[in-house]
Scaffold this motif. Structure first.
Motif, mmCIF file in Angstrom:
data_model
loop_
_atom_site.group_PDB
_atom_site.id
_atom_site.type_symbol
_atom_site.label_atom_id
_atom_site.label_comp_id
_atom_site.label_asym_id
_atom_site.label_seq_id
_atom_site.Cartn_x
_atom_site.Cartn_y
_atom_site.Cartn_z
ATOM 1 N N TYR A 7 42.764 -78.016 0.494
ATOM 2 C CA TYR A 7 41.535 -78.136 0.818
ATOM 3 C C TYR A 7 40.850 -79.345 0.190
ATOM 4 C CZ TYR A 7 36.439 -77.759 0.949
ATOM 5 O OH TYR A 7 35.145 -78.100 1.068
ATOM 6 N N VAL A 8 41.136 -80.005 -0.923
ATOM 7 C CA VAL A 8 40.501 -81.290 -1.287
ATOM 8 C C VAL A 8 41.107 -82.666 -0.351
ATOM 9 C CG1 VAL A 8 40.616 -82.869 -3.291
ATOM 10 C CG2 VAL A 8 40.300 -80.650 -3.600
ATOM 11 N N ARG A 9 42.436 -82.532 -0.226
ATOM 12 C CA ARG A 9 42.911 -83.384 0.458
ATOM 13 C C ARG A 9 42.498 -83.453 1.753
ATOM 14 N NH1 ARG A 9 49.257 -82.691 1.701
ATOM 15 N NH2 ARG A 9 48.370 -81.267 3.152
ATOM 16 N N ASN A 10 42.138 -82.290 2.469
ATOM 17 C CA ASN A 10 41.618 -82.498 4.025
ATOM 18 C C ASN A 10 40.142 -82.509 3.955
ATOM 19 O OD1 ASN A 10 44.190 -81.989 5.068
ATOM 20 N ND2 ASN A 10 43.970 -79.595 5.057
ATOM 21 N N ASN A 11 39.284 -82.279 2.869
ATOM 22 C CA ASN A 11 37.778 -82.388 2.866
ATOM 23 C C ASN A 11 37.057 -83.312 2.175
ATOM 24 O OD1 ASN A 11 37.464 -80.018 5.050
ATOM 25 N ND2 ASN A 11 38.775 -79.025 3.569
ATOM 26 N N GLU A 12 38.003 -83.492 1.066
ATOM 27 C CA GLU A 12 36.970 -84.401 -0.055
ATOM 28 C C GLU A 12 37.738 -85.890 -0.080
ATOM 29 O OE1 GLU A 12 34.414 -82.749 -1.814
ATOM 30 O OE2 GLU A 12 34.798 -81.123 -0.652
ATOM 31 N N ASN A 13 36.727 -86.668 -0.607
ATOM 32 C CA ASN A 13 37.111 -87.989 -0.865
ATOM 33 C C ASN A 13 37.454 -88.389 -2.394
ATOM 34 O OD1 ASN A 13 37.779 -90.619 -0.226
ATOM 35 N ND2 ASN A 13 35.356 -91.283 -0.447
ATOM 36 N N ILE A 47 47.308 -87.292 -4.913
ATOM 37 C CA ILE A 47 46.477 -86.741 -5.586
ATOM 38 C C ILE A 47 46.935 -86.522 -7.252
ATOM 39 C CG2 ILE A 47 44.798 -84.686 -6.123
ATOM 40 C CD1 ILE A 47 45.067 -84.287 -2.928
ATOM 41 N N THR A 48 46.228 -87.135 -7.972
ATOM 42 C CA THR A 48 46.706 -87.105 -9.446
ATOM 43 C C THR A 48 46.163 -85.735 -9.978
ATOM 44 O OG1 THR A 48 46.725 -89.130 -9.938
ATOM 45 C CG2 THR A 48 46.460 -88.015 -11.630
ATOM 46 N N VAL A 49 46.873 -84.833 -10.303
ATOM 47 C CA VAL A 49 46.435 -83.594 -10.956
ATOM 48 C C VAL A 49 46.344 -83.663 -12.286
ATOM 49 C CG1 VAL A 49 46.959 -81.008 -10.786
ATOM 50 C CG2 VAL A 49 47.388 -82.491 -8.689
ATOM 51 N N ASP A 50 45.509 -83.142 -12.843
ATOM 52 C CA ASP A 50 45.153 -83.066 -14.260
ATOM 53 C C ASP A 50 45.060 -81.408 -14.588
ATOM 54 O OD1 ASP A 50 44.797 -83.539 -17.260
ATOM 55 O OD2 ASP A 50 42.756 -84.087 -16.461
ATOM 56 N N LEU A 51 45.299 -80.888 -15.806
ATOM 57 C CA LEU A 51 45.024 -79.570 -16.146
ATOM 58 C C LEU A 51 44.408 -79.712 -17.652
ATOM 59 C CD1 LEU A 51 45.286 -76.526 -16.115
ATOM 60 C CD2 LEU A 51 47.647 -76.609 -17.225
ATOM 61 N N VAL A 74 32.565 -85.866 -14.325
ATOM 62 C CA VAL A 74 32.455 -85.285 -13.035
ATOM 63 C C VAL A 74 31.226 -84.496 -12.627
ATOM 64 C CG1 VAL A 74 33.501 -83.701 -11.509
ATOM 65 C CG2 VAL A 74 34.991 -85.252 -12.867
ATOM 66 N N PRO A 75 30.248 -84.822 -11.852
ATOM 67 C CA PRO A 75 28.963 -84.106 -11.648
ATOM 68 C C PRO A 75 29.273 -82.845 -11.063
ATOM 69 C CG PRO A 75 28.922 -86.147 -10.337
ATOM 70 C CD PRO A 75 30.408 -86.246 -10.771
ATOM 71 N N LYS A 76 28.474 -82.032 -11.746
ATOM 72 C CA LYS A 76 28.636 -80.443 -11.329
ATOM 73 C C LYS A 76 28.854 -80.041 -9.961
ATOM 74 C CE LYS A 76 25.344 -79.302 -13.830
ATOM 75 N NZ LYS A 76 24.279 -78.194 -14.543
ATOM 76 N N ASN A 77 28.082 -80.963 -9.044
ATOM 77 C CA ASN A 77 28.130 -80.632 -7.676
ATOM 78 C C ASN A 77 29.508 -80.965 -6.864
ATOM 79 O OD1 ASN A 77 27.290 -83.230 -7.930
ATOM 80 N ND2 ASN A 77 26.284 -83.217 -5.861
ATOM 81 N N LEU A 78 30.226 -81.529 -7.601
ATOM 82 C CA LEU A 78 31.541 -82.070 -7.258
ATOM 83 C C LEU A 78 32.692 -81.041 -7.786
ATOM 84 C CD1 LEU A 78 31.386 -85.859 -7.092
ATOM 85 C CD2 LEU A 78 31.090 -84.122 -5.195
ATOM 86 N N MET A 79 32.294 -80.140 -8.692
ATOM 87 C CA MET A 79 33.126 -79.033 -9.160
ATOM 88 C C MET A 79 33.160 -77.922 -8.513
ATOM 89 S SD MET A 79 31.993 -80.162 -13.202
ATOM 90 C CE MET A 79 32.821 -78.703 -13.762
ATOM 91 N N PHE A 80 34.006 -77.139 -8.589
ATOM 92 C CA PHE A 80 34.183 -75.790 -7.648
ATOM 93 C C PHE A 80 34.763 -74.711 -8.726
ATOM 94 C CE2 PHE A 80 35.611 -78.926 -4.572
ATOM 95 C CZ PHE A 80 35.196 -78.227 -3.415
ATOM 96 N N ILE A 81 34.060 -73.771 -8.583
ATOM 97 C CA ILE A 81 34.632 -72.239 -9.261
ATOM 98 C C ILE A 81 35.810 -71.648 -8.389
ATOM 99 C CG2 ILE A 81 34.056 -70.066 -10.167
ATOM 100 C CD1 ILE A 81 31.727 -70.910 -11.050
ATOM 101 N N GLY A 82 36.852 -71.342 -8.838
ATOM 102 C CA GLY A 82 37.879 -71.132 -7.948
ATOM 103 C C GLY A 82 38.300 -69.521 -8.062
ATOM 104 N N THR A 83 38.298 -69.165 -9.352
ATOM 105 C CA THR A 83 38.660 -67.844 -9.521
ATOM 106 C C THR A 83 37.966 -67.181 -10.704
ATOM 107 O OG1 THR A 83 41.049 -68.338 -9.059
ATOM 108 C CG2 THR A 83 40.787 -66.380 -10.211
ATOM 109 N N ILE A 84 37.456 -66.048 -10.658
ATOM 110 C CA ILE A 84 36.702 -65.214 -11.846
ATOM 111 C C ILE A 84 37.581 -64.194 -11.955
ATOM 112 C CG2 ILE A 84 35.060 -63.952 -12.693
ATOM 113 C CD1 ILE A 84 34.253 -67.044 -12.254
ATOM 114 N N ARG A 100 30.122 -75.431 -6.827
ATOM 115 C CA ARG A 100 30.450 -75.118 -5.576
ATOM 116 C C ARG A 100 31.562 -73.909 -5.839
ATOM 117 N NH1 ARG A 100 32.006 -79.932 -1.683
ATOM 118 N NH2 ARG A 100 32.770 -80.708 -3.732
ATOM 119 N N ILE A 101 31.728 -72.982 -4.770
ATOM 120 C CA ILE A 101 32.799 -71.858 -4.743
ATOM 121 C C ILE A 101 34.012 -72.249 -3.988
ATOM 122 C CG2 ILE A 101 33.255 -69.413 -4.159
ATOM 123 C CD1 ILE A 101 30.053 -69.107 -4.627
ATOM 124 N N PHE A 102 35.065 -72.234 -4.413
ATOM 125 C CA PHE A 102 36.337 -72.364 -3.490
ATOM 126 C C PHE A 102 36.811 -70.776 -3.264
ATOM 127 C CE2 PHE A 102 40.770 -72.521 -3.174
ATOM 128 C CZ PHE A 102 41.150 -73.483 -2.050
#
Length: 104
Positions: A7-13, A47-51, A74-84, A100-102
């Motif tokens: 998703y990030v690769r296809n939709n985010e800069n 994409i550099t992945v960090d955990l 990272v601004p909150k509006n550029l962050m996603f919640i993916g799993t609860i 945002r919700i992913f």
């Protein structure tokens, strides 16, 4: 993780993604999480992945999201919640978190 990176690769800069796992107890951290983060980092060389592992200390609150936002710069509006985690309700309205919700 793979679906999120696609998703990030296809939709985010961006060329950087930080996965944040918030946990109550160290024993709650999935044993394969670190290895999986390394695998997806190798699978997506553009994409550099960090955990980041973040203790909850009082629950999943908007202030926790704010602290992670500040720490990662990272601004909150550029962050996603993916799993609860199943069976856990958020203690605040989703809009209070400012993210945002992913959904895959």
């Amino acid at each position: 993780m793979v679906e999120a990176l696609i998703y990030v690769r296809n939709n985010e800069n961006t060329s950087r993604v930080a996965f944040v796992h918030a946990y109550d107890l160290v024993d709650d951290i999935p044993s394969e999480l670190v290895a999986n983060a390394k695998l997806v980092d190798e699978a997506f060389p553009d994409i550099t992945v960090d955990l980041q592992l973040v203790p909850l200390h009082g629950g999943f609150t908007p202030s926790l999201v704010e602290a992670v936002s500040t720490k990662l710069n990272v601004p909150k509006n550029l962050m996603f919640i993916g799993t609860i985690r199943a069976g856990h309700e958020l203690p605040y309205d989703l809009g209070d978190y400012g993210v945002r919700i992913f959904r895959s």
